[in-house]
Design a protein around this motif. Sequence first.
Motif, short mmCIF file in Angstrom:
data_model
loop_
_atom_site.label_atom_id
_atom_site.label_comp_id
_atom_site.label_asym_id
_atom_site.label_seq_id
_atom_site.Cartn_x
_atom_site.Cartn_y
_atom_site.Cartn_z
N TRP A 159 0.85 -1.19 0.00
CA TRP A 159 0.00 0.00 0.00
C TRP A 159 0.89 1.25 0.00
CZ3 TRP A 159 -4.74 0.57 3.77
CH2 TRP A 159 -5.56 1.62 3.35
N LEU A 160 1.99 1.21 0.73
CA LEU A 160 2.93 2.33 0.73
C LEU A 160 3.47 2.59 -0.67
CD1 LEU A 160 4.60 4.45 2.29
CD2 LEU A 160 6.31 2.66 2.67
N LEU A 161 3.76 1.55 -1.41
CA LEU A 161 4.22 1.68 -2.79
C LEU A 161 3.19 2.46 -3.61
CD1 LEU A 161 6.39 0.58 -4.92
CD2 LEU A 161 4.72 -1.21 -5.35
N GLU A 162 1.93 2.11 -3.46
CA GLU A 162 0.86 2.82 -4.17
C GLU A 162 0.75 4.27 -3.72
OE1 GLU A 162 -1.89 -1.17 -4.76
OE2 GLU A 162 -2.24 0.14 -3.04
N GLU A 163 0.89 4.50 -2.43
CA GLU A 163 0.82 5.87 -1.91
C GLU A 163 1.98 6.73 -2.43
OE1 GLU A 163 -1.59 7.34 -0.10
OE2 GLU A 163 -2.78 5.55 0.27
N LYS A 164 3.15 6.14 -2.56
CA LYS A 164 4.30 6.90 -3.09
C LYS A 164 4.12 7.23 -4.56
CE LYS A 164 7.90 5.75 0.16
NZ LYS A 164 9.29 5.31 0.32
N VAL A 165 3.55 6.32 -5.33
CA VAL A 165 3.24 6.62 -6.73
C VAL A 165 2.19 7.72 -6.78
CG1 VAL A 165 2.26 5.69 -8.87
CG2 VAL A 165 3.91 4.34 -7.57
N TYR A 166 1.20 7.65 -5.90
CA TYR A 166 0.15 8.66 -5.85
C TYR A 166 0.73 10.03 -5.48
CZ TYR A 166 -4.29 10.85 -4.41
OH TYR A 166 -5.37 11.67 -4.27
N ARG A 167 1.63 10.05 -4.54
CA ARG A 167 2.28 11.31 -4.15
C ARG A 167 3.02 11.92 -5.34
NH1 ARG A 167 6.73 11.28 0.50
NH2 ARG A 167 7.75 10.01 -1.07
N ARG A 168 3.71 11.08 -6.09
CA ARG A 168 4.43 11.56 -7.27
C ARG A 168 3.46 12.08 -8.32
NH1 ARG A 168 6.95 14.13 -10.44
NH2 ARG A 168 8.49 13.29 -11.86
N TRP A 169 2.35 11.37 -8.48
CA TRP A 169 1.34 11.79 -9.45
C TRP A 169 0.75 13.14 -9.05
CZ3 TRP A 169 -4.20 12.03 -9.12
CH2 TRP A 169 -4.84 12.17 -10.35
N LEU A 170 0.48 13.30 -7.76
CA LEU A 170 -0.07 14.57 -7.27
C LEU A 170 0.93 15.71 -7.40
CD1 LEU A 170 -1.88 13.54 -3.98
CD2 LEU A 170 -2.95 14.26 -6.11
N GLY A 171 2.21 15.42 -7.16
CA GLY A 171 3.23 16.46 -7.13
C GLY A 171 3.89 16.73 -8.46
N GLY A 172 3.40 16.09 -9.51
CA GLY A 172 4.00 16.28 -10.83
C GLY A 172 3.84 17.70 -11.33
N ARG A 173 4.67 18.05 -12.29
CA ARG A 173 4.59 19.39 -12.87
C ARG A 173 3.26 19.56 -13.59
NH1 ARG A 173 7.94 16.12 -15.47
NH2 ARG A 173 7.66 15.84 -17.69
N PRO A 174 2.88 20.79 -13.90
CA PRO A 174 1.58 21.04 -14.54
C PRO A 174 1.42 20.19 -15.80
CG PRO A 174 2.63 23.10 -13.93
CD PRO A 174 3.63 22.01 -13.66
#
Length: 195
Positions: A159-174
């Motif tokens: 689940w942490l792996l998924e959360e880290k991918v989600y964090r990256r997706w949220l924090g991506g450039r415009p």
Amino acid sequence: MLLGVRVTAYAVVNLAEHRRREAAGMAAVIDPALLDHLLDLPAGVPVIDPAGWAEMAGQPAGILERDPDGVSVTRRLEAPLSVAEVVVQAAAGRELRAVQDASLFAGFTRRWVAAACGRVPDAAMLEAKVCGVGILDPGHRVLLAAEKPVALTRDGWSWLLEEKVYRRWLGGRPGVRARVRARVRAEVKPLAEPA
């Protein structure tokens, strides 16, 4: 970086969970112990757990609800996405190492190695075949199809792996969200089908 390996992760976002988190003002949850504990609770179902009720004091409402009775908790948090596959880039002469790195994700998702040159050493191809890792040539054509994980691991770390991918997706450039959706539609399907 996931599990200490630089990868390109292709994911399918759980839009209902993403919208729920946005409404609650939440982003990624990256506490593996909390995620592991939450997996013991069914999503959306009140559970009588006086110890859990006390332990979860101070958690945001978007993660769980503590009923006023002092004994029941209801988990609200769900996985924000699922990782469809990961791709490890292999520099020329480093294909075997890339296969070994991709193998770290064996219990979580389909794994690929993108080779930098058209000729992949036999040792790397054999290791990839044994480990179920797919190989792509520089033009992203399938040299060896990736296998689905035999048994998916579902624990706090997955689940942490998924959360880290989600964090990256949220924090991506415009604009990254539009590109992520387009890449999932355009690239996951060809890679997911055996050649």
